[in-house]
Design a protein around this motif. Structure first.
Motif, mmCIF file in Angstrom:
data_model
loop_
_atom_site.group_PDB
_atom_site.id
_atom_site.type_symbol
_atom_site.label_atom_id
_atom_site.label_comp_id
_atom_site.label_asym_id
_atom_site.label_seq_id
_atom_site.Cartn_x
_atom_site.Cartn_y
_atom_site.Cartn_z
ATOM 1 N N THR A 16 59.451 -22.623 16.684
ATOM 2 C CA THR A 16 59.939 -21.359 16.122
ATOM 3 C C THR A 16 59.972 -20.281 17.199
ATOM 4 O OG1 THR A 16 59.076 -21.944 13.949
ATOM 5 C CG2 THR A 16 59.514 -19.612 14.347
ATOM 6 N N LEU A 17 58.924 -20.211 18.011
ATOM 7 C CA LEU A 17 58.886 -19.233 19.081
ATOM 8 C C LEU A 17 60.012 -19.484 20.082
ATOM 9 C CD1 LEU A 17 57.634 -16.898 20.666
ATOM 10 C CD2 LEU A 17 56.151 -18.581 21.768
ATOM 11 N N LEU A 18 60.192 -20.729 20.496
ATOM 12 C CA LEU A 18 61.241 -21.025 21.470
ATOM 13 C C LEU A 18 62.628 -20.691 20.920
ATOM 14 C CD1 LEU A 18 59.928 -24.293 23.141
ATOM 15 C CD2 LEU A 18 60.037 -22.000 24.102
ATOM 16 N N ALA A 19 62.828 -20.906 19.634
ATOM 17 C CA ALA A 19 64.122 -20.577 19.022
ATOM 18 C C ALA A 19 64.391 -19.075 19.070
ATOM 19 C CB ALA A 19 64.167 -21.087 17.584
ATOM 20 N N LYS A 109 51.214 -22.841 31.542
ATOM 21 C CA LYS A 109 51.521 -22.914 30.110
ATOM 22 C C LYS A 109 51.088 -21.635 29.412
ATOM 23 C CE LYS A 109 49.716 -27.341 30.320
ATOM 24 N NZ LYS A 109 48.611 -27.638 30.836
ATOM 25 N N ILE A 110 51.797 -21.349 28.339
ATOM 26 C CA ILE A 110 51.390 -20.302 27.408
ATOM 27 C C ILE A 110 50.898 -21.021 26.160
ATOM 28 C CG2 ILE A 110 52.162 -18.367 25.981
ATOM 29 C CD1 ILE A 110 54.383 -17.912 28.128
ATOM 30 N N GLU A 111 49.691 -20.706 25.745
ATOM 31 C CA GLU A 111 49.177 -21.308 24.516
ATOM 32 C C GLU A 111 49.680 -20.524 23.316
ATOM 33 O OE1 GLU A 111 45.035 -22.469 22.184
ATOM 34 O OE2 GLU A 111 44.938 -21.766 24.263
ATOM 35 N N ILE A 112 50.189 -21.239 22.317
ATOM 36 C CA ILE A 112 50.594 -20.642 21.053
ATOM 37 C C ILE A 112 49.432 -20.863 20.095
ATOM 38 C CG2 ILE A 112 52.360 -20.536 19.264
ATOM 39 C CD1 ILE A 112 53.300 -20.099 22.258
ATOM 40 N N TYR A 113 48.876 -19.760 19.601
ATOM 41 C CA TYR A 113 47.663 -19.856 18.796
ATOM 42 C C TYR A 113 47.802 -19.056 17.507
ATOM 43 C CZ TYR A 113 42.833 -19.399 17.285
ATOM 44 O OH TYR A 113 41.688 -19.427 16.541
ATOM 45 N N ARG A 114 47.486 -19.712 16.417
ATOM 46 C CA ARG A 114 47.379 -19.052 15.112
ATOM 47 C C ARG A 114 46.046 -19.483 14.510
ATOM 48 N NH1 ARG A 114 52.394 -17.085 13.228
ATOM 49 N NH2 ARG A 114 54.153 -17.932 14.372
ATOM 50 N N ALA A 115 45.187 -18.526 14.210
ATOM 51 C CA ALA A 115 43.869 -18.834 13.653
ATOM 52 C C ALA A 115 43.991 -19.632 12.359
ATOM 53 C CB ALA A 115 43.080 -17.547 13.418
ATOM 54 N N GLU A 116 45.029 -19.366 11.571
ATOM 55 C CA GLU A 116 45.204 -20.048 10.278
ATOM 56 C C GLU A 116 45.406 -21.553 10.412
ATOM 57 O OE1 GLU A 116 49.958 -19.342 9.529
ATOM 58 O OE2 GLU A 116 48.597 -17.655 9.306
ATOM 59 N N VAL A 145 46.803 -11.713 26.281
ATOM 60 C CA VAL A 145 47.170 -12.117 24.924
ATOM 61 C C VAL A 145 48.430 -11.336 24.564
ATOM 62 C CG1 VAL A 145 46.488 -12.202 22.501
ATOM 63 C CG2 VAL A 145 44.785 -12.634 24.292
ATOM 64 N N ILE A 146 49.481 -12.065 24.196
ATOM 65 C CA ILE A 146 50.765 -11.469 23.868
ATOM 66 C C ILE A 146 51.023 -11.665 22.385
ATOM 67 C CG2 ILE A 146 53.230 -11.416 24.458
ATOM 68 C CD1 ILE A 146 51.142 -13.457 26.696
ATOM 69 N N ASP A 147 51.530 -10.631 21.742
ATOM 70 C CA ASP A 147 51.867 -10.697 20.321
ATOM 71 C C ASP A 147 53.033 -11.665 20.125
ATOM 72 O OD1 ASP A 147 52.756 -10.285 17.705
ATOM 73 O OD2 ASP A 147 52.577 -8.103 17.825
ATOM 74 N N LEU A 148 52.843 -12.673 19.272
ATOM 75 C CA LEU A 148 53.893 -13.652 18.990
ATOM 76 C C LEU A 148 55.186 -13.008 18.498
ATOM 77 C CD1 LEU A 148 52.254 -16.725 17.216
ATOM 78 C CD2 LEU A 148 53.747 -16.755 19.202
ATOM 79 N N ASP A 149 55.080 -11.848 17.860
ATOM 80 C CA ASP A 149 56.272 -11.187 17.337
ATOM 81 C C ASP A 149 56.976 -10.313 18.366
ATOM 82 O OD1 ASP A 149 56.108 -12.317 14.788
ATOM 83 O OD2 ASP A 149 54.621 -10.831 14.166
#
Length: 179
Positions: A16-19, A109-116, A145-149
């Motif tokens: 989703t992020l890459l898109a 690498k950039i880690e994509i992290y969601r606590a959920e 830390v970068i905001d995913l949005d």
């Protein structure tokens, strides 16, 4: 060519992020390619198509071409899965290669992290993670830390941290004991 990876557990939102990120990078004038690691039994071909028939009856490679695109499928037929550097050698030259998966390889690498998602952070075990993109705070994280949005900020981070492919030391996958 420069490269940066996106690593994270399943469900974290890498695709989703890459898109969302790719169009921003393209708009900035970058030519972008991607490499995606998939699980064992993926297929890009459809039963009933001539190309599928060629593969299933034993062709090692099938190249399909049309006025809009071409695709090369290569059957491993029991040989080992190629490593990331070997796969990159098949790409045409571009400005940026975004790698999804290959989270145990030795590239930035950039880690994509969601606590959920409920999984541990990868950066604590992977010295090649240069930043974390998250939908919330990441307490005690020593990395940016970068905001995913904030896709523009992520594009800036990619521009700053993507490494020239020829500068990456491809030592092979990280094992579980490496920090």
């Amino acid at each position: 060519m420069r490269l940066i990876g996106f690593a994270g557990w399943s469900g974290a939102g890498k695709t989703t992020l890459l898109a969302r990120l790719i169009p921003v990078l393209v708009q900035r004038g970058h030519r972008v390619s991607t490499v995606k690691h998939a699980h064992h039994n993926f297929d890009v071909d459809k039963p009933g198509k001539d190309s599928h028939t060629h593969r299933t009856v034993g062709a090692s490679e099938v190249l399909i071409s049309s006025a809009n695109r071409w695709a090369l499928m290569h059957e491993l037929r029991g040989t080992p899965e190629p490593d990331l550097p070997e796969l990159l050698a098949h790409l045409s030259p571009v400005d940026l290669v975004l790698v999804e998966g290959f989270k145990r390889d030795h590239h930035p690498k950039i880690e994509i992290y969601r606590a959920e998602v409920g999984k541990t952070l990868l950066y604590t075990e992977d010295p090649y993670i240069v930043g974390v993109a998250s939908d919330g705070p990441v307490p005690d994280c020593p990395l940016p830390v970068i905001d995913l949005d904030n896709v523009a900020a992520l594009a800036d981070f990619v521009d700053q941290h993507a490494a020239p492919i020829d500068s990456i030391v491809w030592r092979g996958p990280l094992d579980q004991s490496e920090g």
